[in-house]
Design a protein around this motif. Structure first.
Motif, PDB file in Angstrom:
ATOM      1  N   SER A 101       1.041 -17.967  -6.286  1.00 41.33           N
ATOM      2  CA  SER A 101       1.476 -17.244  -5.085  1.00 41.33           C
ATOM      3  C   SER A 101       1.531 -15.741  -5.335  1.00 41.33           C
ATOM      4  CB  SER A 101       2.863 -17.737  -4.653  1.00 41.33           C
ATOM      5  OG  SER A 101       3.350 -16.953  -3.569  1.00 41.33           O
ATOM      6  N   GLN A 102       1.038 -14.981  -4.362  1.00 44.05           N
ATOM      7  CA  GLN A 102       1.071 -13.530  -4.450  1.00 44.05           C
ATOM      8  C   GLN A 102       2.227 -12.924  -3.666  1.00 44.05           C
ATOM      9  OE1 GLN A 102      -2.727 -11.717  -3.549  1.00 44.05           O
ATOM     10  NE2 GLN A 102      -3.875 -13.267  -4.677  1.00 44.05           N
ATOM     11  N   ASN A 103       2.857 -13.675  -2.801  1.00 47.58           N
ATOM     12  CA  ASN A 103       3.958 -13.189  -1.982  1.00 47.58           C
ATOM     13  C   ASN A 103       5.259 -13.744  -2.539  1.00 47.58           C
ATOM     14  OD1 ASN A 103       1.631 -13.778   0.514  1.00 47.58           O
ATOM     15  ND2 ASN A 103       2.424 -11.728   0.134  1.00 47.58           N
ATOM     16  N   LEU A 104       6.114 -12.844  -3.036  1.00 52.52           N
ATOM     17  CA  LEU A 104       7.271 -13.274  -3.811  1.00 52.52           C
ATOM     18  C   LEU A 104       8.597 -12.977  -3.130  1.00 52.52           C
ATOM     19  CD1 LEU A 104       6.027 -12.020  -7.307  1.00 52.52           C
ATOM     20  CD2 LEU A 104       5.581 -14.212  -6.191  1.00 52.52           C
ATOM     21  N   GLY A 105       8.575 -12.396  -1.938  1.00 54.96           N
ATOM     22  CA  GLY A 105       9.814 -12.145  -1.223  1.00 54.96           C
ATOM     23  C   GLY A 105      10.710 -11.112  -1.875  1.00 54.96           C
ATOM     24  N   ILE A 106      10.136 -10.199  -2.660  1.00 51.64           N
ATOM     25  CA  ILE A 106      10.924  -9.157  -3.320  1.00 51.64           C
ATOM     26  C   ILE A 106      11.021  -7.948  -2.399  1.00 51.64           C
ATOM     27  CG2 ILE A 106      11.066  -7.609  -5.303  1.00 51.64           C
ATOM     28  CD1 ILE A 106       9.481  -9.679  -6.901  1.00 51.64           C
ATOM     29  N   ASP A 107      12.239  -7.547  -2.077  1.00 50.23           N
ATOM     30  CA  ASP A 107      12.447  -6.379  -1.224  1.00 50.23           C
ATOM     31  C   ASP A 107      12.140  -5.098  -2.006  1.00 50.23           C
ATOM     32  OD1 ASP A 107      13.364  -8.158   0.668  1.00 50.23           O
ATOM     33  OD2 ASP A 107      15.479  -7.821   0.202  1.00 50.23           O
ATOM     34  N   TRP A 108      11.772  -4.053  -1.257  1.00 52.13           N
ATOM     35  CA  TRP A 108      11.483  -2.762  -1.887  1.00 52.13           C
ATOM     36  C   TRP A 108      12.709  -1.856  -1.777  1.00 52.13           C
ATOM     37  CZ3 TRP A 108       8.360  -0.822  -5.285  1.00 52.13           C
ATOM     38  CH2 TRP A 108       8.269   0.567  -5.446  1.00 52.13           C
ATOM     39  N   PRO A 109      13.258  -1.379  -2.914  1.00 46.47           N
ATOM     40  CA  PRO A 109      14.450  -0.521  -2.876  1.00 46.47           C
ATOM     41  C   PRO A 109      14.100   0.903  -2.451  1.00 46.47           C
ATOM     42  CG  PRO A 109      13.710  -0.789  -5.144  1.00 46.47           C
ATOM     43  CD  PRO A 109      12.787  -1.635  -4.291  1.00 46.47           C
ATOM     44  N   LEU A 110      14.157   1.164  -1.165  1.00 46.39           N
ATOM     45  CA  LEU A 110      13.745   2.468  -0.655  1.00 46.39           C
ATOM     46  C   LEU A 110      14.733   3.577  -1.010  1.00 46.39           C
ATOM     47  CD1 LEU A 110      11.404   3.502   1.377  1.00 46.39           C
ATOM     48  CD2 LEU A 110      13.310   3.777   2.956  1.00 46.39           C
ATOM     49  N   LEU A 111      16.017   3.240  -1.065  1.00 44.96           N
ATOM     50  CA  LEU A 111      17.034   4.270  -1.306  1.00 44.96           C
ATOM     51  C   LEU A 111      18.152   3.680  -2.148  1.00 44.96           C
ATOM     52  CD1 LEU A 111      18.005   7.194  -0.597  1.00 44.96           C
ATOM     53  CD2 LEU A 111      19.220   6.165   1.341  1.00 44.96           C
ATOM     54  N   ARG A 112      18.420   4.324  -3.284  1.00 43.52           N
ATOM     55  CA  ARG A 112      19.487   3.880  -4.177  1.00 43.52           C
ATOM     56  C   ARG A 112      20.562   4.959  -4.309  1.00 43.52           C
ATOM     57  NH1 ARG A 112      18.588   3.333  -9.434  1.00 43.52           N
ATOM     58  NH2 ARG A 112      16.435   3.970  -9.809  1.00 43.52           N
ATOM     59  N   TYR A 113      21.752   4.525  -4.697  1.00 42.71           N
ATOM     60  CA  TYR A 113      22.858   5.475  -4.867  1.00 42.71           C
ATOM     61  C   TYR A 113      22.562   6.466  -5.986  1.00 42.71           C
ATOM     62  CZ  TYR A 113      27.625   7.262  -5.336  1.00 42.71           C
ATOM     63  OH  TYR A 113      28.725   8.075  -5.393  1.00 42.71           O
ATOM     64  N   ALA A 114      21.830   6.047  -7.012  1.00 44.33           N
ATOM     65  CA  ALA A 114      21.441   6.985  -8.068  1.00 44.33           C
ATOM     66  C   ALA A 114      20.675   8.162  -7.489  1.00 44.33           C
ATOM     67  CB  ALA A 114      20.599   6.268  -9.120  1.00 44.33           C
ATOM     68  N   ASP A 115      19.866   7.908  -6.471  1.00 47.10           N
ATOM     69  CA  ASP A 115      19.123   8.978  -5.819  1.00 47.10           C
ATOM     70  C   ASP A 115      20.070   9.918  -5.079  1.00 47.10           C
ATOM     71  OD1 ASP A 115      16.959  10.479  -5.068  1.00 47.10           O
ATOM     72  OD2 ASP A 115      16.122   9.017  -3.674  1.00 47.10           O
ATOM     73  N   ILE A 116      21.091   9.365  -4.459  1.00 44.63           N
ATOM     74  CA  ILE A 116      22.075  10.205  -3.778  1.00 44.63           C
ATOM     75  C   ILE A 116      22.723  11.148  -4.777  1.00 44.63           C
ATOM     76  CG2 ILE A 116      24.224  10.200  -2.445  1.00 44.63           C
ATOM     77  CD1 ILE A 116      21.726   9.052  -0.972  1.00 44.63           C
ATOM     78  N   LEU A 117      23.109  10.645  -5.942  1.00 47.32           N
ATOM     79  CA  LEU A 117      23.749  11.480  -6.956  1.00 47.32           C
ATOM     80  C   LEU A 117      22.823  12.595  -7.430  1.00 47.32           C
ATOM     81  CD1 LEU A 117      25.528   8.733  -9.117  1.00 47.32           C
ATOM     82  CD2 LEU A 117      26.611  10.330  -7.509  1.00 47.32           C
ATOM     83  N   LEU A 118      21.570  12.271  -7.675  1.00 50.78           N
ATOM     84  CA  LEU A 118      20.641  13.277  -8.185  1.00 50.78           C
ATOM     85  C   LEU A 118      20.190  14.249  -7.099  1.00 50.78           C
ATOM     86  CD1 LEU A 118      18.528  11.188 -10.729  1.00 50.78           C
ATOM     87  CD2 LEU A 118      20.501  12.660 -11.150  1.00 50.78           C
ATOM     88  N   MET A 119      20.054  13.792  -5.863  1.00 56.68           N
ATOM     89  CA  MET A 119      19.763  14.725  -4.762  1.00 56.68           C
ATOM     90  C   MET A 119      20.937  15.670  -4.540  1.00 56.68           C
ATOM     91  SD  MET A 119      17.550  12.735  -1.810  1.00 56.68           S
ATOM     92  CE  MET A 119      18.750  11.461  -1.450  1.00 56.68           C
ATOM     93  N   PHE A 120      22.154  15.136  -4.612  1.00 52.81           N
ATOM     94  CA  PHE A 120      23.344  15.982  -4.474  1.00 52.81           C
ATOM     95  C   PHE A 120      23.358  17.063  -5.552  1.00 52.81           C
ATOM     96  CE2 PHE A 120      27.642  16.820  -6.078  1.00 52.81           C
ATOM     97  CZ  PHE A 120      28.200  17.442  -4.979  1.00 52.81           C
ATOM     98  N   ARG A 165       0.795  -1.224   0.000  1.00 52.63           N
ATOM     99  CA  ARG A 165       0.000   0.000   0.000  1.00 52.63           C
ATOM    100  C   ARG A 165       0.830   1.278   0.000  1.00 52.63           C
ATOM    101  NH1 ARG A 165      -3.490  -3.649   2.628  1.00 52.63           N
ATOM    102  NH2 ARG A 165      -5.497  -3.714   1.530  1.00 52.63           N
ATOM    103  N   MET A 166       1.837   1.351   0.843  1.00 50.30           N
ATOM    104  CA  MET A 166       2.587   2.595   0.960  1.00 50.30           C
ATOM    105  C   MET A 166       3.347   2.918  -0.323  1.00 50.30           C
ATOM    106  SD  MET A 166       3.017   5.039   3.199  1.00 50.30           S
ATOM    107  CE  MET A 166       2.771   4.386   4.865  1.00 50.30           C
ATOM    108  N   ASN A 167       3.845   1.901  -1.010  1.00 53.02           N
ATOM    109  CA  ASN A 167       4.704   2.130  -2.168  1.00 53.02           C
ATOM    110  C   ASN A 167       4.023   1.908  -3.513  1.00 53.02           C
ATOM    111  OD1 ASN A 167       4.535  -0.546  -1.326  1.00 53.02           O
ATOM    112  ND2 ASN A 167       6.545  -1.108  -2.078  1.00 53.02           N
ATOM    113  N   LEU A 168       3.020   1.026  -3.570  1.00 54.17           N
ATOM    114  CA  LEU A 168       2.411   0.675  -4.852  1.00 54.17           C
ATOM    115  C   LEU A 168       1.020   1.269  -5.045  1.00 54.17           C
ATOM    116  CD1 LEU A 168       3.388  -3.112  -5.068  1.00 54.17           C
ATOM    117  CD2 LEU A 168       4.687  -1.107  -5.834  1.00 54.17           C
ATOM    118  N   ILE A 169       0.426   1.799  -4.002  1.00 57.93           N
ATOM    119  CA  ILE A 169      -0.937   2.345  -4.127  1.00 57.93           C
ATOM    120  C   ILE A 169      -0.975   3.831  -3.779  1.00 57.93           C
ATOM    121  CG2 ILE A 169      -3.291   2.233  -3.185  1.00 57.93           C
ATOM    122  CD1 ILE A 169      -2.953  -0.796  -3.010  1.00 57.93           C
TER     123      ILE A 169
END
Length: 611
Positions: free
Chosen positions: A388-407, A66-70
């Motif tokens: 199956s609806q539960n696939l054990g895929i982690d959600w990438p909350l923060l990536r280094y690409a974001d650090i570069l673009l925020m910088f 919900r928080m990330n996909l909806i």
């Protein structure tokens, strides 16, 4: 601690950790003083309590769906699939959610559960005998746990603010409050407090190389990166209550400087770098494979095959599969013009956008332009088959690409023009996107306004479907502007004018024989597209999407697939069920209503924003 061991530890503690979730908003945890003290009388027991805090970010109600996909999919890149309904996920995506919407209650409550659990950890670590009289090694561990709890609490408050604006703030466990019926606190007060908390946490949490952490556990870079993201939000615009207007935060330069400093320290640390493969980065999330470049700085874990700790990432969203082996829903749809924001050879395009679906016989079925899905998450990239609806895929909350673009963004704001470091940071992201075609990267502008516009566009391309775009547009005060621009782009797309003059009305596509399986998940996303039997009429297959039709007659054996012709006026505006962002209202719909059950449970809590 490796991923499997860490996940197993989460799972084993889910039923035994004493800091259980509260079922109602700000409900007091049922803990005696003795039980509370015992929970923190050793480092392992304290870590068990900390696991309970991490656990609050997992599952359907938060970063499992919900928080990330909806709640976040309402930008100029993607929208929820299906027709509008004010009381479900499509009401959120169309900016028409009402207080009884079923998607609003649990994210709000479960996030406050996480805050309550974090408050208990933050309160009790300094009181623990381990912290006061234990060994230096144990005290260092306890400091780390304290830093992680402070960071998770900051993340939870940020999630609440970016969706609901001013919200009740508490930094103590509910049992220690004279009343749990709290009014709203101005978000700037909360922002400033959690920014201070994160500054403290960054002195307590080790770098990845020092702490042996996986991406599912916070490192110093994760703390600093989250602090930079929150600082940019504090510097930017948000919808205020009185007057009910989009207003920029006070003293923005102070917060741009925080973002700049934190990002620069991460860049200079050498702990993280870009994965050379944009697609490989996301594939690694599907196989629980280590990201050897450490581009994924922090990911919300998913495990256990249940709605409380696992995720529906790759099932609810992503490439749609109708076949029984990889059955998945394709619950998020691309805005058709998003495809054409990418350069023809930008490798991100076919990863971000799935222009085909996989049929019941595992064939690639080319779709009309209004039926494309997001493509970064694909069940067929996992080892899980069946329904199956539960696939054990982690959600990438923060990536280094974001650090570069925020910088780069903060640098531009501070210096009134981008430094060479800022230009280089953006160039690194661009060059990965055009690997093999570096000559097409283009020139990055050097004036303040043009560079800012470039950042706005580059973040659209880099983070499509990752739940950032809507909130980026809000903090830049560009949400209304981009919605209006997108409507005009959709109109031009429909009419084949302007930037879309050379977009074909339709594409001819030949389906394979019924016995032929032509979807091969081990092939790259780009190759999957090129593998389809598309009628090229003398041009390169990669150019088909960028050339007007040469013939009206359908070639023998081919099917006509509407491309531009799929776009109609009801999709653009005028249709209250089907139109893009139909219910958006500036200075109101930038925030969501608080669920009615929450309002009814607290007489000091107000709805606001015209809901």
């Amino acid at each position: 601690m490796n991923k499997n061991k860490f996940s197993s530890f989460f799972l084993s503690l889910a039923c035994v950790v004493t800091l259980n979730s509260c079922s109602d908003y700000l409900e007091v945890e049922n803990l005696s003083n003795t039980a509370e003290k015992q929970q923190f009388d050793s480092a392992p027991d304290t870590f068990a309590a900390l696991v309970g805090v991490y656990n609050s970010a997992m599952g359907d109600n938060t970063y499992g769906q919900r928080m990330n996909l909806i709640l976040s999919q309402s930008g100029d890149d993607f929208r929820t699939s299906g027709d509008y309904n004010a009381n479900d996920r499509r009401g959120v995506s169309c900016f028409g959610a009402i207080p009884t919407n079923t998607e609003l209650l649990r994210p709000f409550l479960d996030t406050y559960t996480g805050i309550e659990r974090a408050n208990l950890v933050i309160k009790n670590i300094p009181l623990s005998p381990v912290y006061q009289t234990g060994s230096a090694a144990d005290k260092k561990l306890m400091d780390r746990y304290l830093g992680e709890a402070l960071t998770l609490r900051a993340m939870f408050y940020f999630d609440l603010i970016k969706n609901w604006g001013d919200i009740p703030f508490q930094d103590k466990p509910s049992a220690d409050l004279p009343s749990v019926y709290l009014p709203k606190t101005d978000r700037d007060i909360i922002y400033d407090q959690i920014l201070e908390d994160l500054a403290q946490a960054s002195t307590l949490v080790p770098w990845k190389s020092e702490g042996g952490t996986t991406a599912q556990r916070l490192s110093k870079a994760a703390v600093k990166g989250l602090r930079a993201r929150i600082a940019l939000a504090r510097a930017g615009y948000s919808l205020r209550r009185s007057p009910q207007l989009m207003v920029q935060g006070t003293n923005p330069q102070k917060y741009y400087q925080i973002a700049y400093d934190e990002c620069k320290e991460i860049i200079n640390s050498g702990q993280h770098k870009l994965n050379p493969s944009y697609e490989g980065l996301f594939r690694s999330l599907h196989t629980n494979s280590p990201d050897t470049t450490n581009e994924i700085i922090f990911a919300i874990g998913a495990f256990g095959g249940n709605s409380r700790t696992d995720s529906k990432i790759g099932y609810y969203n992503g490439l749609r599969h109708d076949d029984s082996d990889w059955k998945s829903a394709g619950g998020i749809s691309a805005i058709p013009t998003y495809f054409y924001e990418f350069g023809k050879n930008d490798l991100r395009r076919d990863v971000n956008i799935a222009i085909f679906r996989v049929s019941t016989s595992k064939q690639e079925d080319l779709q009309t332009s209004i039926n494309w899905n997001d493509g970064k998450f694909r069940k067929s990239w996992t080892s899980i088959t069946g329904t199956s609806q539960n696939l054990g895929i982690d959600w990438p909350l923060l990536r280094y690409a974001d650090i570069l673009l925020m910088f780069a963004e903060a640098d531009n704001q501070i210096h009134s023009a981008p430094s060479q470091e800022a230009i280089d940071a953006v160039m690194a992201v661009r060059q990965r996107a055009y690997a093999g075609n570096i000559g097409q990267v283009g020139t990055i502008p050097t004036s303040k306004n043009d560079f800012f516009k470039y950042i706005v566009q580059e973040r659209l391309l880099e983070f499509g479907g990752e739940g950032l775009r809507k909130y980026d547009l809000i903090r830049w005060n560009l949400l209304e502007t981009k919605i209006n621009e997108t409507r005009q782009k959709l109109t031009d797309f429909m009419n084949g004018t302007g930037a879309y003059a050379n977009v074909p009305e339709y594409i001819f596509y030949k389906k394979p024989a019924s016995t032929v399986v032509n979807y091969v998940p081990t092939k790259t996303a780009q190759q999957n597209v090129l593998d389809m039997d598309i009628y090229v009429n003398g041009i390169n297959k990669a150019d088909v999407f960028y050339n007007p039709n040469q013939s009206v007659a359908t070639p023998s054996g081919y099917t006509k697939i509407n491309w531009r012709l799929a776009m109609t006026q009801p999709y653009i505006n005028g249709d209250p069920v089907k139109s893009y962002a139909y219910y958006f209202q500036p200075n109101k719909k930038e925030l969501l209503p608080i669920a009615l059950d929450v309002i009814n449970s607290n007489y000091n809590l107000t709805q606001d924003y015209g809901y």
